[in-house]
Design a protein around this motif. Sequence first.
Motif, mmCIF file in Angstrom:
data_model
loop_
_atom_site.group_PDB
_atom_site.id
_atom_site.type_symbol
_atom_site.label_atom_id
_atom_site.label_comp_id
_atom_site.label_asym_id
_atom_site.label_seq_id
_atom_site.Cartn_x
_atom_site.Cartn_y
_atom_site.Cartn_z
ATOM 1 N N ALA A 168 71.692 23.776 49.037
ATOM 2 C CA ALA A 168 72.987 24.431 49.260
ATOM 3 C C ALA A 168 73.265 24.600 50.762
ATOM 4 C CB ALA A 168 73.014 25.780 48.552
ATOM 5 N N GLY A 169 72.257 25.046 51.514
ATOM 6 C CA GLY A 169 72.441 25.245 52.959
ATOM 7 C C GLY A 169 72.739 23.927 53.665
ATOM 8 N N GLU A 170 72.084 22.883 53.207
ATOM 9 C CA GLU A 170 72.304 21.545 53.778
ATOM 10 C C GLU A 170 73.754 21.115 53.538
ATOM 11 O OE1 GLU A 170 69.615 18.946 51.820
ATOM 12 O OE2 GLU A 170 70.098 17.205 53.064
ATOM 13 N N ALA A 171 74.281 21.410 52.351
ATOM 14 C CA ALA A 171 75.673 21.065 52.048
ATOM 15 C C ALA A 171 76.607 21.831 52.981
ATOM 16 C CB ALA A 171 75.990 21.377 50.589
ATOM 17 N N PHE A 172 76.328 23.123 53.188
ATOM 18 C CA PHE A 172 77.132 23.903 54.138
ATOM 19 C C PHE A 172 77.084 23.247 55.524
ATOM 20 C CE2 PHE A 172 77.051 27.609 51.226
ATOM 21 C CZ PHE A 172 78.292 28.164 51.492
ATOM 22 N N ASP A 173 75.884 22.878 55.961
ATOM 23 C CA ASP A 173 75.741 22.309 57.306
ATOM 24 C C ASP A 173 76.461 20.962 57.427
ATOM 25 O OD1 ASP A 173 74.202 24.497 57.930
ATOM 26 O OD2 ASP A 173 72.299 23.492 57.546
ATOM 27 N N SER A 293 71.377 33.286 51.352
ATOM 28 C CA SER A 293 71.568 34.633 50.768
ATOM 29 C C SER A 293 72.284 35.566 51.744
ATOM 30 C CB SER A 293 70.236 35.243 50.316
ATOM 31 O OG SER A 293 69.412 35.546 51.415
ATOM 32 N N ALA A 294 72.479 35.107 52.993
ATOM 33 C CA ALA A 294 73.275 35.891 53.952
ATOM 34 C C ALA A 294 74.767 35.736 53.662
ATOM 35 C CB ALA A 294 72.985 35.410 55.372
ATOM 36 N N ASN A 295 75.114 34.775 52.826
ATOM 37 C CA ASN A 295 76.535 34.462 52.600
ATOM 38 C C ASN A 295 77.293 35.625 51.950
ATOM 39 O OD1 ASN A 295 78.768 33.199 50.681
ATOM 40 N ND2 ASN A 295 78.526 31.899 52.477
#
Length: 335
Positions: A168-173, A293-295
């Motif tokens: 998920a974080g990779e997709a955000f990046d 999880s900071a989102n």
Amino acid sequence: MSLFLGIETTCDETSAAVVKDGRIVLSNIVASQAELHEKYGGVVPEVASRKHFEVLLPVVEEALEEAKIGIEDIDGIAVAKEPGLPPALSVGCAYSSGLAKGNDLPLIKVNHLEAHISAIWLARDKDELKEIPYPYLCLLASGGHTELRLVTDEKTQKVIGKTLDDAAGEAFDKVARILKLKGYPGGKIIDEMSELGDETRYDFPRPMIDSENYDFSFSGLKTAVQRELKEGKSDHDIEGIKDENVKKEVMKHQKRDFAASFQEAVIDVLVSKTVSAAVDLGVDAIAIAGGVSANSRLRDKMGRECHHRGMKLHYPELEFCIDNAAMVAARGSEI
Ligand code: KG4
Ligand code: ZN
């Protein structure tokens, strides 16, 4: 009472922390390499490891100083050993091993992902300590991993689902790069921008939201954003605008709407799949951990969904969501 020194160098943060009794953070120093990697648009492992090597010693000294203790007061050293970028994590492992031997201290090598989950317990003060009964289902979402883990006690975690492609974080990046957003990490920038955006403007897919398993997939979403940006109504809106300032303003709004719509799609999938897995397993508590999880939207939507179903939601304090050594020290004192 036990005092653990934690060391974290698995990716792009050099961090050292002192944690009391596995839960109370006396210091947590994080030297971010954000600016360094922003230039390259991502983390270059060799560049990261060189930087860790340069700053680790002063970071450890600062952690001890802030905790107002010396190395002789420490009961054990915990270091994150995997998963991570091999050249980066070897810096932390080699240093901790020398420090442990030199001071005759036990060295505990902890799993970075398990450490992320331990972050939910961390507090700066004993009055802020949390009660978190087992079992709970943890959504672990970071830059490299997206998994659902059933946690039944301190030592037992079972992976019940994970991403089949991008995290998920990779997709955000990646989407942050596609949108040419300034700043790092991309997830944080998208989170901030989305607050002003319209999340209903673009109807992005919710991959695998109704699949019969607990796995995820995010790479198609990135492609959908790319396609919409190239061919979608984004271009039509700005066509024909002559005034450059107006054009810039319209484009700024569009980027916000893109960011918000993309974020909504990711969060919908994460929330829906986590909650239905918890229901299937008969677990009435959910935890979220890892950088994502900071989102703010994830916390908000997962919180509302848990409340609605009478489930408890646990998450780390913001400062302990992204990579940090306090979570490593916490995990080290647990196992
Ligand atoms: O756990 P972490 O610090 O490092 C890894 O172990 O990968 O997670 C970093 C990831 C990055 O992909 C970053 O974009 C994402 O967490 N992230 C966020 C937010 N803050 C960090 N994603 C969404 N919203 C945020 N506020
Ligand atoms: Zn991490």
